[in-house]
Scaffold this active site. Sequence first.
Site, short mmCIF file in Angstrom:
data_model
loop_
_atom_site.label_atom_id
_atom_site.label_comp_id
_atom_site.label_asym_id
_atom_site.label_seq_id
_atom_site.Cartn_x
_atom_site.Cartn_y
_atom_site.Cartn_z
N GLU A 94 1.82 15.14 -16.36
CA GLU A 94 1.48 16.23 -17.27
C GLU A 94 0.97 15.70 -18.61
O GLU A 94 0.04 16.26 -19.20
CB GLU A 94 2.70 17.13 -17.51
CG GLU A 94 3.28 17.74 -16.24
CD GLU A 94 4.41 16.92 -15.66
OE1 GLU A 94 5.43 17.52 -15.29
OE2 GLU A 94 4.29 15.68 -15.59
N CYS A 150 8.46 16.36 -20.47
CA CYS A 150 7.13 16.96 -20.30
C CYS A 150 7.13 18.44 -20.64
O CYS A 150 6.14 18.96 -21.14
CB CYS A 150 6.65 16.75 -18.86
SG CYS A 150 6.34 15.02 -18.44
N ARG A 188 3.19 -2.15 2.99
CA ARG A 188 4.15 -2.82 2.11
C ARG A 188 3.85 -2.54 0.64
O ARG A 188 4.77 -2.40 -0.17
CB ARG A 188 4.12 -4.33 2.36
CG ARG A 188 4.70 -4.77 3.67
CD ARG A 188 4.55 -6.28 3.84
NE ARG A 188 5.07 -6.76 5.11
CZ ARG A 188 5.01 -8.02 5.51
NH1 ARG A 188 4.45 -8.94 4.72
NH2 ARG A 188 5.51 -8.38 6.68
N THR A 196 15.30 -12.98 11.87
CA THR A 196 13.86 -12.85 11.60
C THR A 196 13.41 -13.90 10.61
O THR A 196 12.35 -14.53 10.77
CB THR A 196 13.55 -11.44 11.05
OG1 THR A 196 13.87 -10.47 12.04
CG2 THR A 196 12.08 -11.30 10.68
N GLU A 201 11.64 -4.09 8.91
CA GLU A 201 10.73 -4.80 9.80
C GLU A 201 11.44 -5.66 10.84
O GLU A 201 10.77 -6.34 11.62
CB GLU A 201 9.76 -5.66 8.99
CG GLU A 201 8.72 -4.85 8.23
CD GLU A 201 7.45 -5.63 7.94
OE1 GLU A 201 7.28 -6.73 8.47
OE2 GLU A 201 6.62 -5.12 7.16
#
Length: 369
Positions: A53, A87, A193, A205, A292
């Site tokens: 805004e 705002c 990502r 992993t 992931e």
Amino acid sequence: MKIHEKYISRCIQLAKNGLGSTYPNPMVGSIIVHGDTIIGEGYTSPYGGPHAEVNAINSVKDKALLKEATLYVTLEPCSHYGKTPPCADLIIKHGIPKVIIGLMDPHEKVAGKGIEKLRAAGCQVRVGVLEKECREHHRRFLTYHTKMRPYIILKWAETADGYIAPAQEKRSSNLEPFWITNPHSQQLVHQWRSQEQAILVGTNTVLADNPKLNVRHWKGKDPIRIVLDRKLKISGKYHVMDGSVTTIILSDPGPKKPKDGIIYEEIDFEKKLASQICAILYKHQILSVIIEGGAKTLQSFIDAEHWDEARIFKGKNVFGKGLIAPEIHGITISEKQIETDTLTLLKHDQEHYIRFWGYIYQPGQTGSF
């Protein structure tokens, strides 16, 4: 499309420019209309900067027109002091007489207070224009503040015969990813990502692939890295420990050696992990996370029903044996071909079934102002 819906649709379009840079703030879009002309536009600046805004009001060349204008915004204007002033106060200061809002803000510091402040100052306020579309757009922010957890995206790639990793004998001695997808799919993942606040992987992993978990194939900000490492097996030789990106290590209780860029959090690995992880990410004001891998980590979130989207690639190659892909059931939103790969998008439920990537669009039903 009616005029108010048209202008809120433009606000949503503008808001997407903030994707990946506004966290933990929502990515809001706003326009200012005088007569039939848009005289100002804005979207949320990177975190700490002006809100949508403010940017829209500042873009108006002739401020005298504001007293006869209508301000449109995807989310309720804030009414409290944070990094920036409220705002709602700025709207009132400039005497903008009409405000059209897509969606009420669920944040406890706002939650209708901005609307009340505007109405108390004499503004005509309407709420709920394209509400479903605004809800879909603000799904990360809404999930965080209503479910007290991040918006969770599961992502994996599997072979044509359903494996996400090969048997150990198929791997080389080098610590590097074993690719199932083609380079175009890999680049798309880096784009994703850049859009989300964090990325999460398990110990195996990291030990098998030594991933960087960054956006080197796309322009944008690297996500915060979240790594499960119960026994602190991941040494300094792995990329996730290089301190280049804020990294949160989730481990067993016990002494830790401080390291720049590394934050340690303790969880009970004997209990269900998904809810504990969500609580820690919520504490760190993480609004969205891509999970992931590996298969056990992904399945733990699926079994706990702590997920919102799943993005699943299927490649053409075959492993014969290896690590079996997670089992998941959801609503199929789309299936598309990326050269040799098939990408399937699932949603957990129909709460956000309105629009994603332009595949589905159902305008909301609203009356005139």
